[in-house]
Motif scaffolding. Structure first.
Motif, short mmCIF file in Angstrom:
data_model
loop_
_atom_site.label_atom_id
_atom_site.label_comp_id
_atom_site.label_asym_id
_atom_site.label_seq_id
_atom_site.Cartn_x
_atom_site.Cartn_y
_atom_site.Cartn_z
N ALA A 133 1.24 0.76 -6.90
CA ALA A 133 2.52 0.96 -6.21
C ALA A 133 3.22 -0.33 -5.83
CB ALA A 133 2.32 1.83 -4.97
N ASP A 134 2.61 -1.49 -6.03
CA ASP A 134 3.30 -2.76 -5.83
C ASP A 134 4.61 -2.80 -6.61
OD1 ASP A 134 1.79 -4.38 -4.05
OD2 ASP A 134 0.46 -5.03 -5.68
N ASP A 142 1.08 13.16 -9.74
CA ASP A 142 1.57 13.80 -8.52
C ASP A 142 3.09 13.75 -8.50
OD1 ASP A 142 2.23 11.19 -7.84
OD2 ASP A 142 0.90 11.08 -6.11
N ILE A 143 3.67 13.91 -7.35
CA ILE A 143 5.12 13.96 -7.21
C ILE A 143 5.80 12.66 -7.65
CG2 ILE A 143 5.12 13.20 -4.79
CD1 ILE A 143 7.35 15.33 -4.34
N SER A 144 5.11 11.53 -7.62
CA SER A 144 5.72 10.24 -7.94
C SER A 144 5.48 9.79 -9.38
CB SER A 144 5.19 9.17 -6.98
OG SER A 144 3.83 8.90 -7.25
N LEU A 193 0.84 -1.19 0.00
CA LEU A 193 0.00 0.00 0.00
C LEU A 193 0.88 1.24 0.00
CD1 LEU A 193 -2.60 -1.17 2.66
CD2 LEU A 193 -2.72 -1.39 0.18
N CYS A 194 0.37 2.32 -0.59
CA CYS A 194 1.18 3.54 -0.65
C CYS A 194 0.61 4.60 0.30
CB CYS A 194 1.28 4.06 -2.07
SG CYS A 194 -0.25 4.70 -2.75
N ASN A 195 1.48 5.53 0.62
CA ASN A 195 1.11 6.63 1.50
C ASN A 195 2.01 7.82 1.20
OD1 ASN A 195 -0.42 7.82 3.48
ND2 ASN A 195 0.95 7.21 5.13
N TYR A 196 1.95 8.34 -0.02
CA TYR A 196 2.76 9.48 -0.45
C TYR A 196 2.04 10.15 -1.62
CZ TYR A 196 4.07 5.82 -3.66
OH TYR A 196 4.02 4.79 -4.56
N GLY A 197 2.42 11.36 -1.95
CA GLY A 197 1.77 12.08 -3.03
C GLY A 197 0.27 12.18 -2.79
N ASP A 198 -0.52 11.85 -3.79
CA ASP A 198 -1.99 11.90 -3.68
C ASP A 198 -2.55 10.66 -2.99
OD1 ASP A 198 -2.02 14.29 -4.99
OD2 ASP A 198 -2.63 13.49 -6.92
N CYS A 199 -1.72 9.74 -2.59
CA CYS A 199 -2.17 8.43 -2.12
C CYS A 199 -2.16 8.33 -0.59
CB CYS A 199 -1.24 7.38 -2.72
SG CYS A 199 -1.79 5.72 -2.43
N ALA A 200 -3.24 7.75 -0.04
CA ALA A 200 -3.34 7.55 1.41
C ALA A 200 -3.96 6.19 1.71
CB ALA A 200 -4.16 8.67 2.03
N GLU A 201 -3.53 5.16 1.00
CA GLU A 201 -4.15 3.84 1.12
C GLU A 201 -3.99 3.22 2.50
OE1 GLU A 201 -3.45 2.63 -3.55
OE2 GLU A 201 -2.21 1.73 -2.00
N THR A 202 -2.85 3.46 3.13
CA THR A 202 -2.59 2.81 4.42
C THR A 202 -3.58 3.24 5.49
OG1 THR A 202 -0.97 4.52 4.99
CG2 THR A 202 -0.13 2.50 3.97
N ARG A 203 -4.26 4.34 5.30
CA ARG A 203 -5.26 4.81 6.27
C ARG A 203 -6.58 4.05 6.15
NH1 ARG A 203 -5.38 10.88 4.97
NH2 ARG A 203 -7.44 10.64 5.85
N PHE A 204 -6.82 3.42 5.00
CA PHE A 204 -8.13 2.83 4.75
C PHE A 204 -8.14 1.34 4.42
CE2 PHE A 204 -8.12 7.29 3.37
CZ PHE A 204 -9.05 7.80 4.25
N PHE A 205 -6.99 0.79 4.05
CA PHE A 205 -6.96 -0.58 3.54
C PHE A 205 -5.96 -1.45 4.28
CE2 PHE A 205 -8.25 2.15 0.00
CZ PHE A 205 -9.48 1.58 -0.30
N THR A 206 -6.18 -2.74 4.22
CA THR A 206 -5.29 -3.75 4.77
C THR A 206 -4.54 -4.39 3.61
OG1 THR A 206 -6.87 -4.21 6.53
CG2 THR A 206 -5.21 -5.90 6.09
#
Length: 176
Positions: free
Chosen positions: A57-58, A87-89, A23-36
């Motif tokens: 992001a895998d 985004d930045i990435s 899961l990613c958590n950078y740029g526009d991405c915040a998956e770690t807050r919502f997913f397992t």
């Protein structure tokens, strides 16, 4: 909740179900807050090719594509559905998909949303140089077509040592 990619064959049967591991958590991405995160790779057969599935992001984790390309999965193609925003990435996506194709001697098919903030769906061959450039779309909607050939895989496997090294050992499936 997980981020899941299901693959359905031409008869409507589920042939592969993959839960995103990294899961990613950078740029526009915040998956770690919502997913397992998921915990196991997924691959399927299609017209004589073995296809491994990763999500977005895998591809930043070389161990996952290495496991899919190596034993016991031995994939010829890595399929990467994505939602890469500009985004930045975004620029790193090109580098990663080319690197994962070459380092594993596989085709890498990266599918992204179309539109002003997305784009660059691509098909990367198992070798990239000035004479073997990836096929890349822009931001428009459309279909990208490229023939994927076993002969090309075999030529690359013979010419470059990566595939022989990859097949020389079993890769552990612990991906975190």
């Amino acid at each position: 909740y997980t981020i899941r990619q299901n693959v359905i064959d031409n008869t409507g049967n589920l042939v592969c179900s993959y839960d995103k591991i990294h899961l990613c958590n950078y740029g526009d991405c915040a998956e770690t807050r919502f997913f397992t995160p998921g915990n196991k790779p997924c691959a399927f057969q299609c017209h004589g090719f073995k296809i491994g599935v990763i999500i977005c992001a895998d591809m930043r984790s070389p161990s996952l594509t290495r496991v899919l390309a190596g034993k016991p999965y031995t994939c010829d193609v890595i399929l990467q559905p994505a939602a890469f925003s500009r985004d930045i990435s975004f620029r790193t996506w090109k580098s990663f998909r080319e690197t994962r194709a070459v380092e594993n001697s596989v085709y890498f098919v990266a599918v992204n949303y179309a539109g002003d903030y997305y784009g660059n769906t691509s098909i990367v061959g198992p070798w990239v140089d000035e004479g073997h450039e990836p096929e890349v779309m822009g931001r428009e909607e459309g279909i990208l077509v490229k023939e994927i050939r076993k002969e090309v895989l075999h030529q690359v496997w013979q010419k470059f040592p990566y595939h022989r090294q990859l097949m020389s050992e079993e890769w552990p499936i612990n991906l975190r």
